[in-house]
Scaffold this motif. Structure first.
Motif, PDB file in Angstrom:
ATOM      1  N   GLU A 193       1.072  -1.295  -0.214  1.00  0.00           N
ATOM      2  CA  GLU A 193      -0.244   0.210  -0.113  1.00  0.00           C
ATOM      3  C   GLU A 193       0.814   1.515  -0.092  1.00  0.00           C
ATOM      4  O   GLU A 193       0.201   2.062  -0.992  1.00  0.00           O
ATOM      5  N   TRP A 194       1.524   0.634   0.981  1.00  0.00           N
ATOM      6  CA  TRP A 194       3.167   2.805   0.837  1.00  0.00           C
ATOM      7  C   TRP A 194       3.199   2.652  -0.282  1.00  0.00           C
ATOM      8  O   TRP A 194       3.480   4.025  -0.759  1.00  0.00           O
ATOM      9  N   ALA A 195       3.691   1.181  -0.646  1.00  0.00           N
ATOM     10  CA  ALA A 195       5.073   1.492  -2.863  1.00  0.00           C
ATOM     11  C   ALA A 195       3.442   1.944  -3.405  1.00  0.00           C
ATOM     12  O   ALA A 195       3.996   3.446  -4.276  1.00  0.00           O
ATOM     13  N   TYR A 196       2.323   1.667  -3.757  1.00  0.00           N
ATOM     14  CA  TYR A 196       1.352   2.787  -4.648  1.00  0.00           C
ATOM     15  C   TYR A 196       1.237   3.642  -4.255  1.00  0.00           C
ATOM     16  O   TYR A 196       0.497   4.741  -4.980  1.00  0.00           O
ATOM     17  N   GLU A 197       1.376   4.559  -2.136  1.00  0.00           N
ATOM     18  CA  GLU A 197       1.323   5.624  -2.335  1.00  0.00           C
ATOM     19  C   GLU A 197       2.140   6.304  -2.754  1.00  0.00           C
ATOM     20  O   GLU A 197       1.915   7.606  -3.201  1.00  0.00           O
ATOM     21  N   HIS A 198       3.947   5.858  -3.017  1.00  0.00           N
ATOM     22  CA  HIS A 198       4.387   6.750  -3.179  1.00  0.00           C
ATOM     23  C   HIS A 198       5.033   6.774  -4.662  1.00  0.00           C
ATOM     24  O   HIS A 198       5.861   6.664  -5.392  1.00  0.00           O
ATOM     25  N   LYS A 199       4.122   5.493  -5.260  1.00  0.00           N
ATOM     26  CA  LYS A 199       4.046   5.297  -7.069  1.00  0.00           C
ATOM     27  C   LYS A 199       4.928   6.168  -7.782  1.00  0.00           C
ATOM     28  O   LYS A 199       5.900   6.900  -8.719  1.00  0.00           O
ATOM     29  N   ASN A 200       4.178   7.116  -7.155  1.00  0.00           N
ATOM     30  CA  ASN A 200       4.203   8.804  -8.450  1.00  0.00           C
ATOM     31  C   ASN A 200       5.188   9.409  -8.449  1.00  0.00           C
ATOM     32  O   ASN A 200       5.324  10.556  -8.934  1.00  0.00           O
ATOM     33  N   TRP A 201       5.685   9.585  -7.062  1.00  0.00           N
ATOM     34  CA  TRP A 201       7.106  10.395  -6.264  1.00  0.00           C
ATOM     35  C   TRP A 201       8.035  10.644  -7.646  1.00  0.00           C
ATOM     36  O   TRP A 201       8.600   9.136  -7.835  1.00  0.00           O
ATOM     37  N   THR A 202       8.387  11.408  -7.770  1.00  0.00           N
ATOM     38  CA  THR A 202       9.714  12.055  -9.312  1.00  0.00           C
ATOM     39  C   THR A 202      11.013  11.531  -8.326  1.00  0.00           C
ATOM     40  O   THR A 202      10.787  12.447  -6.679  1.00  0.00           O
ATOM     41  N   GLU A 203      12.113  11.554  -8.842  1.00  0.00           N
ATOM     42  CA  GLU A 203      13.142  11.670  -8.210  1.00  0.00           C
ATOM     43  C   GLU A 203      13.480  12.851  -7.937  1.00  0.00           C
ATOM     44  O   GLU A 203      14.592  13.139  -6.799  1.00  0.00           O
TER      45      GLU A 203
END
Length: 308
Positions: free
Chosen positions: A100-110
């Motif tokens: 769930e955490w990974a999906y929440e931060h999937k769109n975080w850019t570099e």
């Protein structure tokens, strides 16, 4: 039909060049595959020494076999004895929370990850820990649940706290005794706050730390809130996602290679400080740039451990 591995194909070619008949080769390969299946059957079999495997195999098949023959044939089918990786125990709930955490931060850019101040504690020992038992595994099985060595927290020889971001390394702080909420609140006030101000003068820094009990204590939470610190939510049992773990591992390798080895805790503290200061910017910036890939890896692993 499952394709043959390069090692199996090589064994067939070798046997053929030695003049063995197709029937003999097939029989030999059949025995090797049975042996491989026996080893991979469960966690316990993977941890048997070659002598014990030979004894068990002889008892089951009534075919005497030496430990050297066992090792040779296991190598032919891609299994070698390796030291199991030490990993924290993880439940299905942990995996789900990580996913769930990974999906929440999937769109975080570099660029977004460059705003994070990563932190953690790590224990350094004066003497290298004793060697662990071996486990039989194939290439790519490093994180197979049957091939890892589960770890638990333990009392440190000397624990240090550190932090870093794209902008640079923060302080490396030796900790005295056990880490309490009060001690961690002091870390926040004395080191986290000034480092955030230095690394992110525009006030847009995000502070990361794990879910250790001192970090979640009321006094530590109050210190963060009073300082107006923006924190990054972090899943439990997830050191493999935190890039500072790579820095700790690199430092420990540097200290193990140091000659002479640390003669006392005070000398160890000097070595740790020197190792921290020797971490080059290109190394820790590469770790920051790996964060989007780590998030994707957690999703691909369905929340399980990732190889970072």
């Amino acid at each position: 039909m499952k394709p043959l591995t390069p090692k199996t194909r090589g064994a067939i070619v070798y046997s053929h060049n030695c003049g063995h008949s197709s029937r003999t080769i097939a029989k030999q390969l059949g025995s090797q595959q049975k042996l491989k299946s026996f080893i991979k059957e469960n966690n316990e079999n993977r941890r048997l020494c070659s002598k014990k495997i030979a004894t068990t195999w002889t008892a089951q098949t009534k075919q005497p076999i030496s430990r050297n023959t066992i090792r040779r044939n296991l190598k032919k089918v891609g299994l070698t004895a390796c030291i199991p990786r030490r990993k924290p125990a993880m439940t299905e709930a942990h995996c789900q929370a990580r996913l769930e955490w990974a999906y929440e931060h999937k769109n975080w850019t570099e660029r977004k990850w460059k705003r994070v101040l990563f932190s953690d504690e790590s224990t350094f020992t004066q003497f290298q820990q004793g060697r662990q038992g071996m486990v039989w595994r194939e290439p790519g099985e490093e994180l197979n649940p049957d091939c890892i060595s589960v770890t638990v927290k333990h009392s440190p020889s000397k624990m240090f706290w550190g932090c870093f971001s794209w902008s640079g390394l923060g302080p490396i702080v030796p900790l005295n005794g056990s880490v309490t909420g009060q001690a961690h609140a002091k870390i926040i006030n004395d080191f986290v706050v000034p480092t955030l101000h230095t690394h992110f003068p525009q006030g847009n820094g995000i502070f990361q730390e794990d879910n250790a009990a001192p970090h979640r204590s009321k006094v530590a939470m109050a210190a963060r809130e009073n300082a107006g610190i923006v924190t990054l939510d972090w899943p439990a049992q997830s050191p493999d996602i935190n890039p500072i773990e790579n820095i700790w591992a690199e430092m420990k390798m540097m200290i193990r290679r140091h000659s002479p080895p640390p003669s006392s805790i005070s000398v160890l503290m000097e070595y740790v400080t020197d190792a921290w200061n020797d971490i080059p910017p290109e190394y820790y910036r590469k770790l920051i740039k790996s964060m989007p890939r780590r998030v994707d890896a957690v999703i691909s692993a369905n929340g399980n451990r990732i190889n970072y």
